[in-house]
Design a protein around this motif. Sequence first.
Motif, PDB file in Angstrom:
ATOM      1  N   CYS A  94       0.845  -1.186   0.000  1.00  0.00           N
ATOM      2  CA  CYS A  94       0.000   0.000   0.000  1.00  0.00           C
ATOM      3  C   CYS A  94       0.883   1.239   0.000  1.00  0.00           C
ATOM      4  N   VAL A  95       0.696   2.082  -1.003  1.00  0.00           N
ATOM      5  CA  VAL A  95       1.552   3.264  -1.118  1.00  0.00           C
ATOM      6  C   VAL A  95       1.159   4.330  -0.100  1.00  0.00           C
ATOM      7  N   GLU A  96       0.022   4.111   0.553  1.00  0.00           N
ATOM      8  CA  GLU A  96      -0.421   5.114   1.507  1.00  0.00           C
ATOM      9  C   GLU A  96       0.057   4.810   2.929  1.00  0.00           C
ATOM     10  N   CYS A  97      -0.186   3.587   3.395  1.00  0.00           N
ATOM     11  CA  CYS A  97       0.207   3.263   4.771  1.00  0.00           C
ATOM     12  C   CYS A  97       1.454   2.382   4.833  1.00  0.00           C
ATOM     13  N   GLY A  98       1.928   1.924   3.677  1.00  0.00           N
ATOM     14  CA  GLY A  98       3.150   1.133   3.668  1.00  0.00           C
ATOM     15  C   GLY A  98       2.952  -0.329   4.038  1.00  0.00           C
ATOM     16  N   LYS A  99       1.695  -0.724   4.225  1.00  0.00           N
ATOM     17  CA  LYS A  99       1.398  -2.109   4.589  1.00  0.00           C
ATOM     18  C   LYS A  99       1.851  -3.058   3.477  1.00  0.00           C
ATOM     19  N   VAL A 100       2.432  -4.188   3.876  1.00  0.00           N
ATOM     20  CA  VAL A 100       2.880  -5.188   2.913  1.00  0.00           C
ATOM     21  C   VAL A 100       2.096  -6.477   3.144  1.00  0.00           C
ATOM     22  N   ARG A 101       1.348  -6.910   2.143  1.00  0.00           N
ATOM     23  CA  ARG A 101       0.582  -8.143   2.288  1.00  0.00           C
ATOM     24  C   ARG A 101       1.097  -9.187   1.309  1.00  0.00           C
ATOM     25  N   ASP A 102       1.063 -10.436   1.750  1.00  0.00           N
ATOM     26  CA  ASP A 102       1.481 -11.541   0.895  1.00  0.00           C
ATOM     27  C   ASP A 102       0.334 -11.993   0.010  1.00  0.00           C
ATOM     28  N   PHE A 103       0.657 -12.417  -1.195  1.00  0.00           N
ATOM     29  CA  PHE A 103      -0.316 -13.162  -1.978  1.00  0.00           C
ATOM     30  C   PHE A 103       0.417 -14.201  -2.815  1.00  0.00           C
ATOM     31  N   TYR A 104      -0.359 -15.172  -3.268  1.00  0.00           N
ATOM     32  CA  TYR A 104       0.232 -16.290  -3.992  1.00  0.00           C
ATOM     33  C   TYR A 104      -0.332 -16.340  -5.399  1.00  0.00           C
TER      34      TYR A 104
ATOM     35  N   ARG B 239       1.706  -2.509  -6.385  1.00  0.00           N
ATOM     36  CA  ARG B 239       1.498  -1.337  -5.532  1.00  0.00           C
ATOM     37  C   ARG B 239       0.109  -0.758  -5.748  1.00  0.00           C
ATOM     38  N   GLY B 240      -0.456  -0.275  -4.683  1.00  0.00           N
ATOM     39  CA  GLY B 240      -1.782   0.317  -4.794  1.00  0.00           C
ATOM     40  C   GLY B 240      -2.211   0.866  -3.451  1.00  0.00           C
ATOM     41  N   ILE B 241      -3.502   1.061  -3.298  1.00  0.00           N
ATOM     42  CA  ILE B 241      -4.030   1.578  -2.032  1.00  0.00           C
ATOM     43  C   ILE B 241      -4.893   0.492  -1.419  1.00  0.00           C
ATOM     44  N   CYS B 242      -4.566   0.095  -0.207  1.00  0.00           N
ATOM     45  CA  CYS B 242      -5.249  -1.035   0.430  1.00  0.00           C
ATOM     46  C   CYS B 242      -6.692  -0.662   0.798  1.00  0.00           C
ATOM     47  N   ASN B 243      -7.506  -1.689   1.072  1.00  0.00           N
ATOM     48  CA  ASN B 243      -8.918  -1.467   1.395  1.00  0.00           C
ATOM     49  C   ASN B 243      -9.086  -0.570   2.619  1.00  0.00           C
ATOM     50  N   ASP B 244      -8.233  -0.803   3.635  1.00  0.00           N
ATOM     51  CA  ASP B 244      -8.331   0.020   4.852  1.00  0.00           C
ATOM     52  C   ASP B 244      -8.168   1.496   4.516  1.00  0.00           C
ATOM     53  N   CYS B 245      -7.152   1.812   3.728  1.00  0.00           N
ATOM     54  CA  CYS B 245      -6.900   3.211   3.386  1.00  0.00           C
ATOM     55  C   CYS B 245      -8.018   3.764   2.509  1.00  0.00           C
ATOM     56  N   GLN B 246      -8.542   2.939   1.627  1.00  0.00           N
ATOM     57  CA  GLN B 246      -9.641   3.409   0.779  1.00  0.00           C
ATOM     58  C   GLN B 246     -10.865   3.750   1.612  1.00  0.00           C
ATOM     59  N   ASN B 247     -11.162   2.870   2.594  1.00  0.00           N
ATOM     60  CA  ASN B 247     -12.299   3.146   3.480  1.00  0.00           C
ATOM     61  C   ASN B 247     -12.081   4.410   4.279  1.00  0.00           C
ATOM     62  N   LYS B 248     -10.862   4.560   4.783  1.00  0.00           N
ATOM     63  CA  LYS B 248     -10.532   5.748   5.575  1.00  0.00           C
ATOM     64  C   LYS B 248     -10.731   7.013   4.737  1.00  0.00           C
ATOM     65  N   ASN B 249     -10.232   6.974   3.504  1.00  0.00           N
ATOM     66  CA  ASN B 249     -10.348   8.138   2.630  1.00  0.00           C
ATOM     67  C   ASN B 249     -11.807   8.474   2.349  1.00  0.00           C
ATOM     68  N   ARG B 250     -12.607   7.394   2.226  1.00  0.00           N
ATOM     69  CA  ARG B 250     -14.011   7.611   1.909  1.00  0.00           C
ATOM     70  C   ARG B 250     -14.728   8.289   3.078  1.00  0.00           C
TER      71      ARG B 250
END
Length: 140
Positions: A87-97, A124-135
């Motif tokens: 997430c380019v906003e909060c810097g969170k790093v999530r794993d995916f396969y 890279r993008g904006i995670c759901n948490d940050c999107q909700n916060k922005n909304r």
Amino acid sequence: MGFCRELGIKPTHQRTEIYRELMSTENHPNAETIYGNVRKRIPAISLDTVYRTLRLFEQKGIISRVSAAGESMRFDGNTKHHHHFICVECGKVRDFYSDNFNNLVAPAEVTELGNIGSVHVEVRGICNDCQNKNRHNPKK
Ligand SMILES: [Zn+2]
Ligand SMILES: [Zn+2]
């Protein structure tokens, strides 16, 4: 910690705790966060020891490093072949396969830069948490 003996690392109490701490989270913590949590169990541990231990683990290929935008060095205990959403906003790093990404072949020109170990994809993008916060409370 059986792997320590296999890799010729002495499994000290401190190393075991640092390893356990990193394995217990999917948050790709930085050294300071690991230090803060391990210190609750081993008050005598130093940040320097945490750094040195993480570097040792990394050299032995037990863990890997993640660079998140504008963040301090983060560490990854997930040894399965995986990729990252950052997430380019909060810097969170999530794993995916992804089997598709696992099968990516690096272009030939990469071999001119060095030996290829493995290929990781970073999305890279904006995670759901940050999107909700922005909304909920839009900036400006
Ligand atoms: Zn975010
Ligand atoms: Zn990861």
